[in-house]
Write an enzyme that holds these catalytic residues in place. Structure first.
Site, short mmCIF file in Angstrom:
data_model
loop_
_atom_site.label_atom_id
_atom_site.label_comp_id
_atom_site.label_asym_id
_atom_site.label_seq_id
_atom_site.Cartn_x
_atom_site.Cartn_y
_atom_site.Cartn_z
N VAL A 85 0.78 -1.27 0.04
CA VAL A 85 -0.06 -0.06 0.14
C VAL A 85 0.80 1.20 0.05
O VAL A 85 1.91 1.37 0.73
CB VAL A 85 -0.96 -0.08 1.11
CG1 VAL A 85 -0.21 0.14 2.67
CG2 VAL A 85 -1.96 1.12 1.40
N GLU A 86 0.72 2.20 -0.68
CA GLU A 86 1.38 3.33 -0.96
C GLU A 86 1.13 4.31 0.46
O GLU A 86 0.04 4.37 1.07
CB GLU A 86 1.05 4.32 -2.24
CG GLU A 86 1.73 5.29 -2.22
CD GLU A 86 1.43 6.57 -1.76
OE1 GLU A 86 2.17 7.30 -0.88
OE2 GLU A 86 0.13 7.19 -1.48
N SER A 87 2.28 4.74 1.03
CA SER A 87 2.28 5.03 2.31
C SER A 87 1.53 6.38 2.58
O SER A 87 0.69 6.50 3.58
CB SER A 87 3.78 5.30 3.01
OG SER A 87 4.40 6.27 2.01
N LYS A 88 1.50 7.20 1.81
CA LYS A 88 0.55 8.56 2.00
C LYS A 88 -0.82 8.10 1.79
O LYS A 88 -1.51 8.70 2.67
CB LYS A 88 1.16 9.70 0.89
CG LYS A 88 0.30 10.87 1.15
CD LYS A 88 0.88 12.21 0.38
CE LYS A 88 -0.06 13.21 0.61
NZ LYS A 88 0.52 14.58 -0.37
N CYS A 199 13.13 8.67 -0.69
CA CYS A 199 11.58 8.34 -1.30
C CYS A 199 11.83 8.20 -2.73
O CYS A 199 12.29 8.90 -3.44
CB CYS A 199 10.59 9.33 -0.74
SG CYS A 199 9.15 8.97 -1.45
N ASP A 206 15.04 9.14 3.87
CA ASP A 206 14.53 8.07 4.75
C ASP A 206 15.79 7.35 5.37
O ASP A 206 16.58 6.98 4.96
CB ASP A 206 13.85 6.83 4.01
CG ASP A 206 12.47 7.44 3.25
OD1 ASP A 206 11.75 8.00 3.89
OD2 ASP A 206 12.17 6.96 2.07
N HIS A 242 10.96 1.50 0.98
CA HIS A 242 11.87 0.65 2.01
C HIS A 242 12.09 -0.78 1.66
O HIS A 242 13.05 -1.43 1.91
CB HIS A 242 11.11 0.94 3.48
CG HIS A 242 10.91 2.43 3.88
ND1 HIS A 242 9.68 2.80 3.72
CD2 HIS A 242 11.95 3.29 4.52
CE1 HIS A 242 10.10 4.38 4.27
NE2 HIS A 242 11.26 4.52 4.32
N GLU A 243 10.98 -1.30 1.18
CA GLU A 243 10.97 -2.68 1.01
C GLU A 243 11.83 -3.04 -0.21
O GLU A 243 12.47 -4.25 -0.03
CB GLU A 243 9.38 -3.09 0.43
CG GLU A 243 8.30 -2.75 1.51
CD GLU A 243 7.76 -1.60 1.48
OE1 GLU A 243 6.65 -1.45 1.97
OE2 GLU A 243 8.24 -0.59 0.82
N GLY A 272 5.76 10.84 8.67
CA GLY A 272 4.36 11.00 8.51
C GLY A 272 3.48 10.10 9.47
O GLY A 272 2.25 9.73 8.90
#
Length: 304
Positions: A85-88, A199, A206, A242-243, A272
């Protein structure tokens, strides 16, 4: 989406209003294969096992009396899920609960919110997602799963290294290898707090820590501490999720050294209100169990 406007850029880097009510439709799924193709990682034959653990520190909702409840949400899902899932979009989705009023219950809505989030995320990611909401005092101070790792930047042989490469270069690893000569030591655990990447879309930094557990094969080849630390430093200019960083490090080490056992875990600093902690290993027994269970929250590490 076109190549110039990838799925990941649906919300990242754009000004977006916070939803005023529960909004599962805002979640954005990003297929894992998009990041794996450039490393020749086959989704149907993964070279590792693992999971991603996310901690969300900004979850709140209203109970049936209109009084806010809050907690730390832990999300865990396997590395073979079709999507991440996209973090934002996740941040916006979780904030859509801020004014959401739950049904009357003895637990003030914890179960209702947990089940809703698990259902929504499982649908988006194409795999069952485990979630648990922990009260703000629920840290169980479980043993740090990385307490026995050697910090590379503190090792004497790394004190005088020189680094001048800041884009990922696997040749750094193979340029300086050594034989595992310690007959009393079959496994090597290395860590570094110097992990930094950026990012993929916004290029914002990050920060994090990386933990690498390495058991040599019969030939005994392992990366030297100096080479491993310089390689980690080389990630400083990379623009990846990150993944992807975790999987990239894993496949580089696996393909170059062909270790008997290998595990790589990245603990990123929250941004965030969410931190992302992926872990990949050659067998399930090597994964940090407490980290990858939604029901447990270990004491926060230094970089969290």
């Amino acid at each position: 989406m076109t190549e110039s406007q990838p799925i990941e850029a649906t919300l990242l880097g754009k000004r977006t209003e916070y939803p005023k009510q529960y909004a599962p439709e805002i979640l954005v799924a990003v297929p894992r294969r998009l990041n794996r193709e450039i490393y020749s990682i086959d989704d149907n034959n993964l070279p590792f096992v693992g999971a991603d653990a996310w901690h969300a520190y900004e979850l709140s909702w209203l109970n049936h009396r209109g009084v806010p409840s809050t907690g730390v949400l832990k999300i865990v899902y396997p590395c073979n899920s079709e999507c991440i899932v996209e973090s934002k979009s996740l941040k916006l989705y979780l904030n859509s609960f801020n004014m959401h009023r739950t049904q009357p219950s003895e637990d003030n809505g914890y179960k209702e919110i947990s089940e809703t989030i698990a259902q929504d995320l499982s649908k988006v990611m194409g795999k069952e997602v485990s979630v648990h909401i922990h009260s703000n005092t629920a840290y169980n101070n479980a043993d740090n799963p990385f307490s026995e790792y050697q910090l590379l930047e503190d090792m004497p042989e790394c004190q005088d290294i020189e680094a001048n490469i800041y884009t990922e270069d696997p040749s750094i690893l193979s340029a300086d290898t050594r034989i595992a000569l310690d007959g009393n030591k079959s496994k090597y655990n290395f860590a570094s707090h110097l992990l930094r990447s950026n990012c993929k879309i916004t290029h914002q930094p990050d920060w994090g820590s990386i933990f690498i557990s390495f058991t040599p094969n019969a030939e005994g080849l392992i990366p030297s501490p100096q080479a491993l630390l310089k390689y980690i430093i080389s990630l400083r200019g990379e623009n990846h999720f990150h993944e992807e960083i975790c999987e990239m490090v894993y496949v580089r080490l696996q393909r170059i050294f062909k270790p008997a056992d290998l595990a790589v875990t990245c603990i990123y600093t929250r941004r965030g209100g969410i931190d992302i902690c992926p872990s990949r290993a050659s067998s399930p027994a090597l994964l940090p169990e407490q980290l990858l269970r939604s029901e447990t929250i270990i004491q926060k590490l230094a970089r969290q």
